[in-house]
Design a protein around this motif. Structure first.
Motif, PDB file in Angstrom:
ATOM      1  N   GLU A 224       0.835  -1.203   0.000  1.00  0.00           N
ATOM      2  CA  GLU A 224       0.000   0.000   0.000  1.00  0.00           C
ATOM      3  C   GLU A 224       0.870   1.254   0.000  1.00  0.00           C
ATOM      4  OE1 GLU A 224      -3.512   2.133   2.658  1.00  0.00           O
ATOM      5  OE2 GLU A 224      -2.907   0.069   3.088  1.00  0.00           O
TER       6      GLU A 224
ATOM      7  N   ARG B  33       1.016   3.932  -3.083  1.00  0.00           N
ATOM      8  CA  ARG B  33       0.713   5.329  -2.776  1.00  0.00           C
ATOM      9  C   ARG B  33       1.890   6.232  -3.167  1.00  0.00           C
ATOM     10  NH1 ARG B  33      -3.379   7.221   0.018  1.00  0.00           N
ATOM     11  NH2 ARG B  33      -3.941   5.111   0.712  1.00  0.00           N
ATOM     12  N   GLN B  34       3.094   5.775  -2.893  1.00  0.00           N
ATOM     13  CA  GLN B  34       4.289   6.516  -3.271  1.00  0.00           C
ATOM     14  C   GLN B  34       4.332   6.732  -4.785  1.00  0.00           C
ATOM     15  OE1 GLN B  34       6.899   8.440  -2.169  1.00  0.00           O
ATOM     16  NE2 GLN B  34       8.424   6.943  -1.519  1.00  0.00           N
TER      17      GLN B  34
ATOM     18  N   GLU C 136       1.375   9.220  -5.861  1.00  0.00           N
ATOM     19  CA  GLU C 136       1.550  10.591  -5.380  1.00  0.00           C
ATOM     20  C   GLU C 136       2.705  11.291  -6.072  1.00  0.00           C
ATOM     21  OE1 GLU C 136      -0.284  10.124  -0.850  1.00  0.00           O
ATOM     22  OE2 GLU C 136       1.895  10.122  -1.154  1.00  0.00           O
TER      23      GLU C 136
ATOM     24  N   GLN D 165      -5.974  13.449  -3.711  1.00  0.00           N
ATOM     25  CA  GLN D 165      -5.976  12.474  -2.629  1.00  0.00           C
ATOM     26  C   GLN D 165      -7.047  11.401  -2.803  1.00  0.00           C
ATOM     27  OE1 GLN D 165      -3.404  12.462  -0.363  1.00  0.00           O
ATOM     28  NE2 GLN D 165      -4.238  10.395  -0.152  1.00  0.00           N
TER      29      GLN D 165
ATOM     30  N   VAL E  57      -5.770   8.985  -5.458  1.00  0.00           N
ATOM     31  CA  VAL E  57      -4.741   8.068  -4.952  1.00  0.00           C
ATOM     32  C   VAL E  57      -5.377   6.999  -4.078  1.00  0.00           C
ATOM     33  CG1 VAL E  57      -2.693   7.861  -3.491  1.00  0.00           C
ATOM     34  CG2 VAL E  57      -2.893   9.781  -5.090  1.00  0.00           C
ATOM     35  N   ASP E  58      -6.274   7.415  -3.197  1.00  0.00           N
ATOM     36  CA  ASP E  58      -6.939   6.454  -2.312  1.00  0.00           C
ATOM     37  C   ASP E  58      -7.695   5.398  -3.114  1.00  0.00           C
ATOM     38  OD1 ASP E  58      -5.998   7.839  -0.121  1.00  0.00           O
ATOM     39  OD2 ASP E  58      -7.881   8.927   0.232  1.00  0.00           O
TER      40      ASP E  58
ATOM     41  N   VAL F 270      -5.187   2.917  -4.825  1.00  0.00           N
ATOM     42  CA  VAL F 270      -4.603   2.009  -3.841  1.00  0.00           C
ATOM     43  C   VAL F 270      -5.643   0.994  -3.374  1.00  0.00           C
ATOM     44  CG1 VAL F 270      -3.589   1.835  -1.535  1.00  0.00           C
ATOM     45  CG2 VAL F 270      -2.851   3.655  -3.088  1.00  0.00           C
TER      46      VAL F 270
END
Length: 210
Positions: free
Chosen positions: A93, A97-98, A101, A191, A194-195, A198
């Motif tokens: 995760e 996310r890295q 983002e 955000q 991205v959420d 993921v």
């Protein structure tokens, strides 16, 4: 008597090559590979256009080197995230996310690395680096299967699916048309995106939502 290159001359050539590379890298960062014209690179580096070909066999070779340098940096960041503490799902995760983002923070370069139409030599590098991402994900998935945090599955196939899913999900948001919009660039928009990416990837691996 054979000509022997002096240390001073070698250093001068090394500095010139480095300057050309850095100027080309900046051109790609600002406008992608298609806008990194050799004439612009030469002008920025303060050299004649023909001088570039003393250090790089072709424009394609220069661009391939830029691609390798930029993508290796991103692969290393994913590897760092996967090396943090926690079970495999937590580490995956963090890595996903890295990836997302960082791409959204630098959309022009990310678009160039992920989806911009490029020459065959650069496209070949793109394939190699997708495989590099997949190898890192594969090991983490294998760790997860062993520890019981990820259900049994074909780790290699799952890893390539992860790479494809996250790359494809970013193509739209990173495209030049969308990346220029204020909404896409705002943290409020990024955000949730991205959420969502993921969540989808982890749910595909584990069968459960995070």
């Amino acid at each position: 008597m054979a000509y022997r290159e002096t240390e001073k001359m070698r250093n001068r050539k090394s500095e010139a090559r480095k300057r050309i590379f850095q100027c080309a890298f900046q051109c790609v960062m600002k406008g992608g590979f298609r806008n990194a014209q050799i004439t612009h690179v030469a002008q920025a580096a303060g050299v004649a256009t023909g001088t570039i070909y003393r250090y790089f066999d072709s424009k394609e070779e220069l661009f391939a080197e830029i691609f390798r340098s930029a993508t290796q940096r991103e692969v290393d960041k994913v590897a760092e995230a996967l090396a943090t503490e926690g079970n495999a799902v937590t580490r995956l995760e963090a890595a996903l996310r890295q990836f997302a983002e960082r791409a959204l923070r630098g959309p022009t370069m990310a678009w160039s690395l992920i989806a911009e139409p490029v020459d065959p030599k650069v496209e070949a590098e793109r394939i190699l680096y997708r495989q590099a991402y997949a190898r890192h994900f594969e090991q983490a998935i294998r760790d997860g299967i062993e520890e019981g945090s990820i259900p049994p599955q074909e780790a290699r196939q799952s890893s390539t699916c992860l790479v494809g899913a996250i790359a494809e999900s970013l193509v739209g948001p990173l495209s030049p048309a969308q990346a220029e919009s204020d909404q896409t660039n705002s943290p409020e928009h990024q955000q949730p995106l991205v959420d969502s990416i993921v969540c989808f990837c982890i749910q595909g691996l584990t069968g459960t939502r995070r």
